[in-house]
Design a protein around this motif. Sequence first.
Motif, PDB file in Angstrom:
ATOM      1  N   GLU A  26      -4.981  -7.058   0.476  1.00  0.00           N
ATOM      2  CA  GLU A  26      -4.437  -5.853  -0.150  1.00  0.00           C
ATOM      3  C   GLU A  26      -5.099  -4.649   0.505  1.00  0.00           C
ATOM      4  OE1 GLU A  26      -3.583  -4.097  -4.643  1.00  0.00           O
ATOM      5  OE2 GLU A  26      -4.191  -6.182  -4.332  1.00  0.00           O
ATOM      6  N   THR A  28      -5.300  -0.581   1.103  1.00  0.00           N
ATOM      7  CA  THR A  28      -4.997   0.697   0.472  1.00  0.00           C
ATOM      8  C   THR A  28      -4.788   1.744   1.566  1.00  0.00           C
ATOM      9  OG1 THR A  28      -6.352   0.114  -1.438  1.00  0.00           O
ATOM     10  CG2 THR A  28      -5.796   2.437  -1.158  1.00  0.00           C
ATOM     11  N   ASN A  71       4.765  -7.981  -3.496  1.00  0.00           N
ATOM     12  CA  ASN A  71       4.535  -6.578  -3.852  1.00  0.00           C
ATOM     13  C   ASN A  71       3.654  -5.910  -2.796  1.00  0.00           C
ATOM     14  OD1 ASN A  71       6.094  -6.752  -6.221  1.00  0.00           O
ATOM     15  ND2 ASN A  71       4.384  -7.671  -7.320  1.00  0.00           N
ATOM     16  N   GLN A  72       2.487  -5.446  -3.169  1.00  0.00           N
ATOM     17  CA  GLN A  72       1.609  -4.758  -2.220  1.00  0.00           C
ATOM     18  C   GLN A  72       0.606  -5.697  -1.566  1.00  0.00           C
ATOM     19  OE1 GLN A  72       1.927  -1.374  -1.289  1.00  0.00           O
ATOM     20  NE2 GLN A  72       3.840  -1.860  -2.327  1.00  0.00           N
ATOM     21  N   ASN A 188       6.162   2.378   3.251  1.00  0.00           N
ATOM     22  CA  ASN A 188       5.515   1.230   2.605  1.00  0.00           C
ATOM     23  C   ASN A 188       4.685   0.486   3.623  1.00  0.00           C
ATOM     24  OD1 ASN A 188       4.714  -1.001   1.257  1.00  0.00           O
ATOM     25  ND2 ASN A 188       6.758  -1.687   0.648  1.00  0.00           N
ATOM     26  N   SER A 191       5.272  -3.369   3.974  1.00  0.00           N
ATOM     27  CA  SER A 191       6.635  -3.895   3.971  1.00  0.00           C
ATOM     28  C   SER A 191       6.783  -5.036   4.955  1.00  0.00           C
ATOM     29  CB  SER A 191       7.620  -2.782   4.346  1.00  0.00           C
ATOM     30  OG  SER A 191       8.900  -3.325   4.537  1.00  0.00           O
TER      31      SER A 191
END
Length: 423
Positions: A26, A28, A71-72, A188, A191
């Motif tokens: 993940e 950021t 999702n992310q 995004n 993505s």
Amino acid sequence: MLNLITGQKAKFTDAAIAQQFTLVVELTTSMATDVACFGLNAEQQLANDDYMTFYNQPKTPCGAVSWQADNQQQRFNIDLTKLPSSIDYLVLTATIDGQATMRELGVSTVKLEQAGQVLASYTFDGSGFDNQRAVMLLQVYRKSGIWRINAIGQGFNGGLSALVTHFGGEVAEQANTVIDSHINAGNNSLSPTSPTSSTSKVISNSPALNLKKVTLDKPGSEHRITLTKGDNEHLVVEAIWMDNGDASADNDDLDLRVGILAHHSKDMSYIHAPAQIGSLTTMPFIQHQGDIKVASINEPGKEIVLVNPAIAKYYGGKVALVFSVYSAVSNGMVSIASLQPKMRMQYKDQVVECVFNIKASAKAKSNLVYTYVIGIAIIDEQGITLQHSGEVSKRMSEATPRLMWKKDKVELKIDGAPMFKAN
């Protein structure tokens, strides 16, 4: 739980980690990023370009590493028991598109999850980097027969091409820009959508061979292979599929079928094993190499056809070929999507792959769909234009794909008479 810091190593036994787990990344950031997992040998060199796992090549041939976006997060499901003995290292990497750098990362994490529980975590941010556009995040490796984990956090200035070179692969100079810019440039940052119709990957760990691999993952995307006039080296076409992971060994059977249509002709001929294997020296100048009836966890299924490179000359003009895989009703209930079929076409050092894209072929998730078209090729005396298809048959239909010429293009319909192999 292990809370790793940069440079820290630990044995799996320190956190009771088993050999099936998930690495969750993940990041950021608002930057366009991509995450990949490299499978390396004992010398920490890329064993094979099939062991670079990312959105455009989401699964290794053995099924030990598979990628998905959630999702992310980007997730790598790993089963070390399926990994070949030649692979001793799995290295998780992240790269940035454009001119941004890793210095701009916010607080990010890599977690090792098992049965829904986080057993190890590595937290980092951009303060540990300078102007690098790529970074090795985490390493899972085998030493003295014991699996271990290493929080690396090492950056590279050159992006993905620098990583490939570091791992012993070769990146052709003309392809550097392409391989470093295959990431979605949208807002995004995580993505999984492929931004282009093809991704060029030039990787080899052999100094004598520099395979130029192009991956097609969208319907209609295409690539041109150049033929050498007067050359006798055959064009090799492989249909490759994975074990679907269920308990049955009877329903992992796909069959490669090739339809052939000469220019200005309306009548097609077909080759398929074992009944119509064809010939390389007489019509149809294509030969099937045999029926493969199963895929296993450790070995993907693969059927091969060889094509005479002078086929257009023998037919007196262009020749269109449609490559499809099918699973007969008698094989049992199975979805084409669960087998992840792809097509690999190779001529000398030119390699083109048409990979399965569930977004383009959503109907292939049904276990009532039996035919999937993996690619269409138009061959002339100078070269081959290979096009990704992704078309599927209607539910409950065993219709055969057929082509029709529309000037110098072809139109595909899956409405031909059913064909069944002899056994």
